[in-house]
Write an enzyme that holds these catalytic residues in place. Structure first.
Site, PDB file in Angstrom:
ATOM      1  N   HIS A 404      -2.360   0.135   3.808  1.00 51.07           N
ATOM      2  CA  HIS A 404      -2.382  -1.059   2.587  1.00 51.07           C
ATOM      3  C   HIS A 404      -2.140  -0.331   1.143  1.00 51.07           C
ATOM      4  O   HIS A 404      -1.084  -0.664   0.443  1.00 51.07           O
ATOM      5  CB  HIS A 404      -3.667  -1.379   2.273  1.00 51.07           C
ATOM      6  CG  HIS A 404      -3.980  -2.297   1.176  1.00 51.07           C
ATOM      7  ND1 HIS A 404      -4.394  -1.778   0.085  1.00 51.07           N
ATOM      8  CD2 HIS A 404      -3.804  -3.900   1.121  1.00 51.07           C
ATOM      9  CE1 HIS A 404      -4.346  -3.219  -0.823  1.00 51.07           C
ATOM     10  NE2 HIS A 404      -3.991  -3.969  -0.175  1.00 51.07           N
ATOM     11  N   CYS A 713      11.009  -6.484   8.800  1.00 50.13           N
ATOM     12  CA  CYS A 713      10.535  -6.623   7.538  1.00 50.13           C
ATOM     13  C   CYS A 713       9.387  -5.421   7.374  1.00 50.13           C
ATOM     14  O   CYS A 713       8.718  -5.181   6.374  1.00 50.13           O
ATOM     15  CB  CYS A 713       9.586  -7.850   7.293  1.00 50.13           C
ATOM     16  SG  CYS A 713       8.390  -8.263   8.579  1.00 50.13           S
TER      17      CYS A 713
END
Ligand code: PEP
Ligand code: MG
Length: 760
Positions: A404, A713
């Site tokens: 993250h 992606c």
């Protein structure tokens, strides 16, 4: 001295406006870096202009160009292009110029000692006022040209190629006046390559700049680049210039240039197969050229070389800046210091940031973080995004390069180092530190730094492959939408949930506040689709793991504890579960709300689709709630689990396309926890592993057979330029990258398309 002809040794990089970038660089290598480049000469832009003027072509071309009032009118574009090219090819080169070109060819023959040599005839376009403009790859190249007459003919063809349909379109679109663009032609000896290969002025396996790597095989270099032949390998120490490692391989086949043009494969004779393709002396000679080029350009270089059979002489064919390690380490040099790093982790987001340490141990610590501070934490969570936006740098104890913290900081353009192991222990609140996100190092105190280089968006080439951007934070959509991207390849819904909704959907349902969820989610989505309209935005439904869902307000009650949430209740498995389905329906309602406002550029994507059955069920739920995939609503599946690859044909039946999630796919194919800093530091998490590459190749092939589109992606093409090249080779339809590498990726992709003859 002639204004029409310049031999390479008269040229340097200052001559771009006269002979174009390609010729100028060849000149630079010969005249300034003193390395052997196949010799030749440039027919200058002045010669082209003289040819055009003498034949009165300016006015004739003008008449044609005026017919083209709309560049999207393909028919007129094609007819205008064809007429102009015919005019140019049909015109005569003025006698004096023609004689000069022929004489130069004879001089070249004399200089290299070959009668009627084979030459390559290459276009090198150049723009007045805009010497840096890149028209790379738009004009023609002719190989194996021989004799004066053929040279004249091919020169005209190169001139004419300034008016290919594509080049006309490109110039008008970019607002370049065709009168200001000229063409120089490079005429260069063809190397009859006995052996060829590559050289890097650092060790590509680990970035060690004290070494030079040389690889080579018999014949042309293509088979090395493609990986068809395992090359011989040498490692040379830059300091001592001694060979420190030699590996000779079996090289059963080779590619040779066919006499009539094109290439042919041949078997290597038995006694040559295991023989080194270079002698030790030749290896050292090459290494010397590599060192000279690196010193000359002050940058690590990626070089192609060839050994000419006729002359038994080594040539440098191409030289360009090495990108992978240099970009990772490039900014490291920008921390101009001899200081010892206090912490080392993984380089997660490039650049250098300086500020006061603010440790975030509990969520309430977030309010401590002020603009310009360095946020130091165990691992970031979606809740921390607003604080991350304020930080000048981010340092974490845990996490890998797709964690993250890494993803968000790259998106925000904030330097970040992850996986340091002990940042929260070693650093103290308030102390000033310098974070080098390019090398993964953290220093105490304020160190001298240079500003981070911004992306250059000028003169970007067109690409056939679409270049998308990955986006999470809706707040930056407007800014990013101004960049040259074709859409959003991945919009992670989790970010909108964490910043706009902040509360757990099931908790909201329990309180009868489901409309709040729909409205807030729709608000975030709308920001993005509005900014990019009419370019597509692929919204991926929520892909929080249970531990992350629990962080949302009211989440504890609904989220079970899982020992391994990464492989747990995430993605599609939630949508079909009676325990979450009602919340998924709210996500659908939000999408419907935005599309009802007319934003048909909103497509949707399913994360982590483990089985076909699950996808069928999700499709059904979507349909029941008025979201039917079809003409204007595309449903994309993440391809990020090995099952997606093996059963690509079956998954294809239930979607409009795939988007490769190389982060999860690598994790699951190699069995490497993507957040493991131990394995990360050991280099195990590597999307370029052959197993992953083969999976991707298979998926693209199978999906295309089924008529489905494929994009990517995951993080890989943002990190590794070669990965983008590989994807183009596989025929991928779109590549979605981080906002900070859009221009870079477009250039790499354009180049790769050109090399493969697949461009626009
Ligand atoms: C991926 O897995 O590559 C991906 C793009 O999804 P995420 O990183 O959000 O899991
Ligand atoms: Mg994923």
């Amino acid at each position: 001295m002639s204004e029409f002809i310049k031999f390479f040794d008269e040229l340097s990089k200052e001559d771009v406006s006269l002979v174009g970038g390609k010729n100028a660089n060849l000149g630079e290598m010969i005249s300034k870096a003193n390395v052997p480049v196949p010799f030749g000469f440039a027919i200058t832009a002045k010669a082209y202009q003289y040819f055009i003027e003498k034949n009165n072509l300016y006015s004739k071309i003008s008449v044609e160009m005026k017919r083209l009032t709309d560049i999207n009118d393909t028919k007129t574009l094609q007819s205008v292009g064809k007429n102009i090219r015919e005019m140019i090819e049909g015109a005569d080169i003025p006698e004096d110029l023609e004689q000069e070109i022929k004489e130069s060819y004879r001089k070249l023959a004399e200089k290299i000692g070959i009668e009627k040599p084979f030459v390559a005839v290459r276009s090198s376009a150049t723009a007045e006022d805009l010497p840096g403009a890149s028209f790379a790859g738009q004009q023609e190249t002719y190989l194996n040209v021989r004799g004066e007459e053929e040279l004249i003919e091919k020169t005209k063809k190169c001139f004419a190629s300034l008016f290919t349909d594509r080049a006309i379109f490109y110039r008008i679109e970019k607002g370049f006046d065709w009168r200001k663009v000229s063409l120089s032609v490079g005429v260069q000896k063809m190397v009859n390559s006995k052996a060829a290969g590559v050289m890097f002025t650092l060790d590509v396996r680990n970035g060690d700049t004290s070494k030079i790597v040389i690889e080579g095989a018999w014949g042309l270099g293509e088979y090395i680049v493609q990986g068809t032949v395992t090359p011989d390998h040498w490692l040379v120490d830059k300091e001592t210039m001694k060979i420190v490692e030699t590996k000779i391989s079996d090289k059963p086949i080779m590619l040779l240039r066919a006499p009539g043009g094109g290439n042919i494969e041949q078997t290597v004779m038995e006694d040559m197969r295991r023989k080194p393709c270079l002698t030790d002396e030749q290896v050292i000679e090459l290494a010397r050229y590599g060192k000279q080029l690196e010193e000359h350009y002050q940058h690590a270089e990626d070089i192609e070389w060839a050994l000419d059979a006729d002359e038994n002489k080594l040539y440098i064919i191409q030289c360009r800046p090495e990108t992978f390690w240099s970009e990772r380490k490039g900014t490291e040099a920008k921390v101009i210091t001899k200081a010892e790093a206090v912490l080392t982790g993984l380089a997660a987001s490039p650049g250098v940031g300086i500020g006061a340490v603010k440790k975030v141990i509990e969520l309430r610590d977030l309010s401590k973080v002020q603009k310009g501070d360095v946020l130091v934490t165990k691992m970031t969570t979606p809740d921390m995004v607003p604080a991350m936006e304020k930080a000048s740098a981010i340092v974490t104890d845990e996490g890998g390069s797709t964690s993250h913290a890494a993803i968000v900081s790259r998106e925000l353009g904030i330097p970040c180092v992850v996986g340091t192991g002990e940042a929260t222990k070693k650093l103290n609140d308030g102390e000033i530190i310098t974070v080098d996100g390019s090398s993964g190092k953290v220093y105490l105190g304020k160190l001298e730094i240079e500003a981070r280089e911004e992306e250059d968006y000028s003169n970007l080439p067109e690409t056939k492959t679409k270049i998308y951007v990955n986006l999470g934070i809706p707040g930056i959509a407007e800014k990013i939408a101004k960049r040259p991207v074709d859409g959003v390849g991945l919009m992670r819904e989790e970010f909108i949930l964490a910043t706009y909704v902040k509360e757990h959907p099931l908790a909201l349902i329990e309180q009868g506040r489901q409309q709040f969820f729909i409205d807030k989610l729709a608000e975030g989505i709308e920001k993005v689709v509005k900014a990019f309209n009419p370019r597509p935005v692929i919204l991926r439904f929520s892909d929080f793991k249970t531990n992350e869902y629990r962080e949302l307000k009211g989440g504890e009650k609904f989220e079970p504890h899982e020992d391994n949430p990464m492989l747990g209740w995430r993605g599609c498995s939630r949508y079909v579960s009676p325990k979450y389905k009602d919340a998924f329906v709210l996500e659908l309602e939000a999408v419907k709300k935005v599309r009802a406002k007319g934003y048909k550029n909103l497509w949707v994507m399913l994360p982590f689709p483990r089985t076909v059955k699950e996808v069928v069920e999700v499709e059904k739920i979507m349909e029941e709630h008025g979201l039917k995939r079809g003409e204007d609503l595309k449903l994309i599946l993440m391809a990020e689990i090995p099952s997606n690859i093996f059963l690509a044909d079956k998954f294809s039946e239930h979607c409009d396309g795939f988007s490769i999630g190389s982060n999860d796919l690598t994790q699951l194919i190699l069995g490497v926890d993507r957040d493991s800093e131990i394995l990360g530091k050991m280099g195990y998490f590597d999307e370029r592993n052959e197993a992953v590459l083969r999976a991707i190749e298979h998926l693209i092939k199978t999906a295309h057979e089924k008529g489905k589109i494929v994009g990517i992606c995951g993080q890989a093409p943002s990190n590794y330029p070669d990965f983008a090249r590989f994807l183009v080779k596989c025929g991928i339809d779109s590549i979605s990258v981080n906002p900070d590498v859009i221009a870079k990726t477009r250039r790499i992709v354009a180049e790769a398309e050109k090399e493969l003859g697949r461009g626009l």
